[in-house]
Design a protein around this motif. Sequence first.
Motif, PDB file in Angstrom:
ATOM      1  N   VAL A 150       0.840  -1.197   0.000  1.00  0.00           N
ATOM      2  CA  VAL A 150       0.000   0.000   0.000  1.00  0.00           C
ATOM      3  C   VAL A 150       0.879   1.252   0.000  1.00  0.00           C
ATOM      4  N   LEU A 151       1.921   1.262   0.810  1.00  0.00           N
ATOM      5  CA  LEU A 151       2.779   2.438   0.954  1.00  0.00           C
ATOM      6  C   LEU A 151       3.749   2.642  -0.208  1.00  0.00           C
ATOM      7  N   ALA A 152       4.259   1.557  -0.776  1.00  0.00           N
ATOM      8  CA  ALA A 152       5.368   1.667  -1.726  1.00  0.00           C
ATOM      9  C   ALA A 152       5.021   1.377  -3.179  1.00  0.00           C
ATOM     10  N   ASP A 153       3.944   0.668  -3.437  1.00  0.00           N
ATOM     11  CA  ASP A 153       3.635   0.209  -4.791  1.00  0.00           C
ATOM     12  C   ASP A 153       2.449   0.984  -5.361  1.00  0.00           C
ATOM     13  N   ALA A 154       2.726   1.949  -6.220  1.00  0.00           N
ATOM     14  CA  ALA A 154       1.663   2.774  -6.817  1.00  0.00           C
ATOM     15  C   ALA A 154       0.710   1.940  -7.661  1.00  0.00           C
ATOM     16  N   ASP A 155       1.165   0.786  -8.132  1.00  0.00           N
ATOM     17  CA  ASP A 155       0.322  -0.077  -8.966  1.00  0.00           C
ATOM     18  C   ASP A 155      -0.514  -1.060  -8.147  1.00  0.00           C
ATOM     19  N   PHE A 156      -0.407  -1.005  -6.847  1.00  0.00           N
ATOM     20  CA  PHE A 156      -1.167  -1.907  -5.972  1.00  0.00           C
ATOM     21  C   PHE A 156      -2.578  -1.326  -5.809  1.00  0.00           C
ATOM     22  N   GLN A 157      -3.354  -1.452  -6.857  1.00  0.00           N
ATOM     23  CA  GLN A 157      -4.677  -0.836  -6.896  1.00  0.00           C
ATOM     24  C   GLN A 157      -5.771  -1.805  -6.472  1.00  0.00           C
ATOM     25  N   PRO A 158      -6.783  -1.300  -5.806  1.00  0.00           N
ATOM     26  CA  PRO A 158      -7.093   0.112  -5.627  1.00  0.00           C
ATOM     27  C   PRO A 158      -6.523   0.718  -4.338  1.00  0.00           C
ATOM     28  N   PHE A 159      -5.562   0.063  -3.711  1.00  0.00           N
ATOM     29  CA  PHE A 159      -5.114   0.515  -2.392  1.00  0.00           C
ATOM     30  C   PHE A 159      -3.775   1.237  -2.352  1.00  0.00           C
ATOM     31  N   GLY A 160      -2.945   1.096  -3.370  1.00  0.00           N
ATOM     32  CA  GLY A 160      -1.633   1.732  -3.363  1.00  0.00           C
ATOM     33  C   GLY A 160      -1.735   3.242  -3.282  1.00  0.00           C
ATOM     34  N   ILE A 161      -0.967   3.825  -2.358  1.00  0.00           N
ATOM     35  CA  ILE A 161      -1.019   5.286  -2.200  1.00  0.00           C
ATOM     36  C   ILE A 161       0.277   5.955  -2.637  1.00  0.00           C
ATOM     37  N   ALA A 162       1.258   5.192  -3.108  1.00  0.00           N
ATOM     38  CA  ALA A 162       2.544   5.766  -3.496  1.00  0.00           C
ATOM     39  C   ALA A 162       2.388   6.793  -4.620  1.00  0.00           C
ATOM     40  N   HIS A 163       1.412   6.620  -5.486  1.00  0.00           N
ATOM     41  CA  HIS A 163       1.229   7.560  -6.597  1.00  0.00           C
ATOM     42  C   HIS A 163       0.761   8.943  -6.134  1.00  0.00           C
ATOM     43  N   TYR A 164       0.329   9.072  -4.888  1.00  0.00           N
ATOM     44  CA  TYR A 164      -0.055  10.380  -4.347  1.00  0.00           C
ATOM     45  C   TYR A 164       1.154  11.188  -3.878  1.00  0.00           C
ATOM     46  N   ASP A 165       2.329  10.550  -3.847  1.00  0.00           N
ATOM     47  CA  ASP A 165       3.568  11.197  -3.434  1.00  0.00           C
ATOM     48  C   ASP A 165       3.447  11.865  -2.057  1.00  0.00           C
ATOM     49  N   LEU A 166       2.942  11.092  -1.084  1.00  0.00           N
ATOM     50  CA  LEU A 166       2.756  11.583   0.277  1.00  0.00           C
ATOM     51  C   LEU A 166       3.991  11.396   1.151  1.00  0.00           C
ATOM     52  N   GLY A 167       4.985  10.733   0.608  1.00  0.00           N
ATOM     53  CA  GLY A 167       6.139  10.381   1.415  1.00  0.00           C
ATOM     54  C   GLY A 167       5.827   9.110   2.191  1.00  0.00           C
ATOM     55  N   THR A 168       6.829   8.539   2.791  1.00  0.00           N
ATOM     56  CA  THR A 168       6.623   7.315   3.575  1.00  0.00           C
ATOM     57  C   THR A 168       7.063   7.582   4.998  1.00  0.00           C
ATOM     58  N   THR A 169       6.184   8.218   5.722  1.00  0.00           N
ATOM     59  CA  THR A 169       6.461   8.601   7.098  1.00  0.00           C
ATOM     60  C   THR A 169       5.592   7.795   8.054  1.00  0.00           C
ATOM     61  N   PHE A 170       5.904   7.901   9.316  1.00  0.00           N
ATOM     62  CA  PHE A 170       5.068   7.315  10.361  1.00  0.00           C
ATOM     63  C   PHE A 170       5.004   8.282  11.513  1.00  0.00           C
ATOM     64  N   GLU A 171       3.794   8.517  11.998  1.00  0.00           N
ATOM     65  CA  GLU A 171       3.566   9.381  13.147  1.00  0.00           C
ATOM     66  C   GLU A 171       2.878   8.560  14.229  1.00  0.00           C
ATOM     67  N   PRO A 172       3.519   8.339  15.374  1.00  0.00           N
ATOM     68  CA  PRO A 172       2.888   7.534  16.430  1.00  0.00           C
ATOM     69  C   PRO A 172       1.612   8.197  16.940  1.00  0.00           C
ATOM     70  N   GLY A 173       0.691   7.347  17.351  1.00  0.00           N
ATOM     71  CA  GLY A 173      -0.601   7.835  17.806  1.00  0.00           C
ATOM     72  C   GLY A 173      -0.702   8.071  19.292  1.00  0.00           C
ATOM     73  N   SER A 174       0.300   7.710  20.070  1.00  0.00           N
ATOM     74  CA  SER A 174       0.223   7.913  21.514  1.00  0.00           C
ATOM     75  C   SER A 174       1.567   8.342  22.059  1.00  0.00           C
ATOM     76  N   SER A 175       1.511   8.878  23.264  1.00  0.00           N
ATOM     77  CA  SER A 175       2.754   9.301  23.908  1.00  0.00           C
ATOM     78  C   SER A 175       3.613   8.128  24.329  1.00  0.00           C
ATOM     79  N   ASP A 176       3.007   6.917  24.394  1.00  0.00           N
ATOM     80  CA  ASP A 176       3.785   5.728  24.759  1.00  0.00           C
ATOM     81  C   ASP A 176       4.862   5.433  23.719  1.00  0.00           C
ATOM     82  N   ALA A 177       4.617   5.866  22.473  1.00  0.00           N
ATOM     83  CA  ALA A 177       5.533   5.551  21.382  1.00  0.00           C
ATOM     84  C   ALA A 177       6.619   6.606  21.210  1.00  0.00           C
ATOM     85  N   GLU A 178       6.647   7.602  22.041  1.00  0.00           N
ATOM     86  CA  GLU A 178       7.647   8.662  21.879  1.00  0.00           C
ATOM     87  C   GLU A 178       8.826   8.460  22.780  1.00  0.00           C
TER      88      GLU A 178
END
Length: 178
Positions: A150-178
Motif C-alpha cells: 500500500v505504501l510503496a507500490d503505486a500499482d497496488f490498486q485500488p489501495f496503493g497510495i505511493a502515486h499520491y507522493d505523500l512520502g513514507t512517514t510514520f507518526e505515532p498515535g500515543s505518547s507511549d511511542a515517543e
Amino acid sequence: MWVQRVMELTGWEPLGISVDWAAIEGELGVALPADYKELYEVFGGGVFSDSLYFLGHDEGLTFDFLTEWRVSLSVDQDSKFGEVSAVEPYAIYAPGGKGLVPWGSTEWADEYFWLIDAGRPGHYPVLARAHGVGGWHRYDMSTSEFLYRVLADADFQPFGIAHYDLGTTFEPGSSDAE
C-alpha cells in the motif's frame, strides 16, 4: 522480512514496545498474526504517510484495534439492526467463530481487516475494501506485506497510495511511542 522493509521504507527505528499478547489473544480467543505483533512492537499504533491509520494496542486511544473490534462486534451483534452487517457478506469476528477483525483504514475510508477463523489458526488473509470502488478484495499475504505494498507500490490498486507522493512517514498515535 516485510516488517524490516516497512521500517526501511519509513526510516523508523524500532520502539520495542512490550505487550501482553496472551491477554489480548485470550479475549479474542485466537492468536494474532505474528508479523502484526512485530509491526506493533516496532511502530505502535499511528499514521503512515499522513493517511493510513494503523491500529495497535493503545487501550482507550484512537489507534486501539481491540477497542475498534469490540465496538464493531457490538454493533454487528445489535439486534436493533436486524441481520444486516456493516461488513456484508461477512460478520465481525466473535471469539471461537469466523469473521473480520479491523486493523487499519485510510482517510479515504478504505478499510483493512483480517479474516479470522478460529478453526484455522495461523491463517490470516487480509480483506480490504476501498470506498467507492466496490466489493471486497482478498489478499493471501501477511499484514506487513500488504502494508508495504500500500505504501510503496503505486500499482497496488485500488489501495496503493505511493502515486499520491505523500512520502513514507510514520507518526505515532500515543505518547507511549515517543
